[in-house]
Design a protein around this motif. Sequence first.
Motif, short mmCIF file in Angstrom:
data_model
loop_
_atom_site.label_atom_id
_atom_site.label_comp_id
_atom_site.label_asym_id
_atom_site.label_seq_id
_atom_site.Cartn_x
_atom_site.Cartn_y
_atom_site.Cartn_z
N GLY A 1 -1.21 15.36 -9.73
CA GLY A 1 -1.60 16.33 -8.71
C GLY A 1 -0.95 16.04 -7.37
O GLY A 1 0.15 15.50 -7.30
N GLY A 2 -1.65 16.39 -6.30
CA GLY A 2 -1.10 16.29 -4.96
C GLY A 2 -0.75 14.88 -4.54
O GLY A 2 -1.22 13.89 -5.11
N ALA A 3 0.07 14.79 -3.49
CA ALA A 3 0.58 13.50 -3.02
C ALA A 3 -0.45 12.72 -2.21
O ALA A 3 -0.35 11.50 -2.09
N TYR B 1 -15.20 5.92 2.62
CA TYR B 1 -14.19 6.44 3.54
C TYR B 1 -12.83 5.80 3.27
O TYR B 1 -12.73 4.59 3.07
N ASN B 2 -11.80 6.64 3.29
CA ASN B 2 -10.43 6.14 3.35
C ASN B 2 -10.15 5.72 4.78
O ASN B 2 -10.33 6.52 5.72
N VAL B 3 -9.70 4.49 4.98
CA VAL B 3 -9.35 4.00 6.30
C VAL B 3 -7.85 3.75 6.30
O VAL B 3 -7.37 2.67 5.95
N VAL B 4 -7.12 4.79 6.66
CA VAL B 4 -5.65 4.79 6.60
C VAL B 4 -5.12 5.52 7.83
O VAL B 4 -5.88 6.21 8.53
N ASP B 5 -3.82 5.41 8.07
CA ASP B 5 -3.28 6.11 9.23
C ASP B 5 -2.98 7.57 8.89
O ASP B 5 -3.31 8.06 7.79
N ASP B 6 -2.35 8.27 9.84
CA ASP B 6 -2.17 9.71 9.71
C ASP B 6 -1.00 10.12 8.82
O ASP B 6 -0.83 11.31 8.56
N GLU B 7 -0.18 9.17 8.38
CA GLU B 7 1.07 9.56 7.73
C GLU B 7 1.32 8.80 6.42
O GLU B 7 2.13 7.86 6.39
N PRO B 8 0.67 9.20 5.33
CA PRO B 8 1.07 8.67 4.03
C PRO B 8 2.54 9.01 3.79
O PRO B 8 2.98 10.12 4.14
N ARG C 1 -0.08 7.54 -5.13
CA ARG C 1 -0.49 8.63 -4.25
C ARG C 1 -1.07 8.05 -2.96
O ARG C 1 -1.65 6.98 -2.96
N GLY C 2 -0.93 8.80 -1.88
CA GLY C 2 -1.47 8.39 -0.60
C GLY C 2 -2.91 8.83 -0.43
O GLY C 2 -3.51 9.43 -1.34
N ALA C 3 -3.48 8.53 0.73
CA ALA C 3 -4.89 8.84 1.00
C ALA C 3 -5.02 9.55 2.35
O ALA C 3 -4.28 9.27 3.29
N GLY D 1 9.67 7.23 -4.66
CA GLY D 1 8.74 8.32 -4.38
C GLY D 1 7.28 7.95 -4.32
O GLY D 1 6.43 8.81 -4.04
N GLY D 2 6.92 6.69 -4.59
CA GLY D 2 5.52 6.29 -4.52
C GLY D 2 5.00 6.38 -3.09
O GLY D 2 5.63 5.88 -2.16
N ILE D 3 3.86 7.04 -2.91
CA ILE D 3 3.29 7.26 -1.58
C ILE D 3 2.38 6.10 -1.21
O ILE D 3 1.46 5.76 -1.97
N TRP D 4 2.59 5.51 -0.05
CA TRP D 4 1.75 4.43 0.46
C TRP D 4 1.04 4.90 1.73
O TRP D 4 1.61 5.64 2.53
N SER D 5 -0.18 4.43 1.89
CA SER D 5 -0.92 4.67 3.13
C SER D 5 -1.14 3.34 3.83
O SER D 5 -1.66 2.39 3.23
#
Length: 326
Positions: free
Chosen positions: A131-133, A226-233, A276-278, A199-203
């Motif tokens: 599914g989505g990134a 809660y996901n505690v990640v920055d604004d740009e996966p 996938r990112g978060a 292409g692997g997305i990291w947060s």
Amino acid sequence: MRVFLVGASGAIGSRLIPQLIDAGHEVIGTHTSPSSGERIRALGAKPLPLDLLDARAVRMAVLEVAPDAIVHQATALAHVKFSRNLDKVTAKTGELRTKGTDALLAAAREAGVRRFVAQSGAAYARYARQGGAVKTEDDPIGTPPANMEQGFAAMNYLEQAVTDFGGIPLRYGVFYGAANDGMIDPVRKRQFPIIGDGGGIWSWIHLDDAAAATVLALEHEGPAIYNVVDDEPAPVREWLPVLAEALGAKPPRRFPIWLARLLAGEAVTVMSTEARGASNAKAKRELGWTLRYPTWRTGFFMAYASSAPADEQASQPDTAKRRAAA
């Protein structure tokens, strides 16, 4: 509140102490070595030696401290490196997240503690790789890559136990911002390649921002995740060259997938190509969380300017400003 901070001398624990104190909390921080205890004391908290895997000792400590809240940040990841068998090198952390969590929750129930916040993860291919990134907290957790089954199971166990208690697990992204971050040496030595199309997305999340979200979560009613990640996966092919530049390192190498599987193993390959990112939207909305480092694009340079070779340092502040403006 009187806060019992487990793992207080670790990467995030040492960032949490001053922020908790600034928020008006009294902090009792656990440690496992004399030097860690001195560090906790120097940061303004009361140190308390504790083996989290000794359930009897945990019970006695919690009953003696009588905290209003418990924050569980205990891991054994300080010197862990990527390997073909990540379950093997993270086995102690798995115990801390299962047996240690059980001991803390049992003691919390007996002591009448109502607030409990614990460390979990959104990174390293935790979310389903379909599914989505970018995933939210409502999206399903994925099937673990090979040799990460036990680590995933431990995080799943912790999240279920903590939410059943009425607490809050925080799914942190990949930490950065300390001089001894685990990614620094591999990137400098060009031991962390771009695999396949990268292409692997990291947060990512700066340690100071992770601590700020944790303080806010402590004041929020659970159960919640809660996901505690920055604004740009972002995919590996985007963030890895920027991290190398921030560290004054040569650009990363590129490996085909077949070679990466042979040399690094399935888990690292999956993280680099399929992760996938978060999304942090829920934490920002419900906790009122504002990030000091909203993106790794500038955060890497701000965090690592002093660790780059001298001939690279002069250009880094301007580079960070240009990236922020862009």
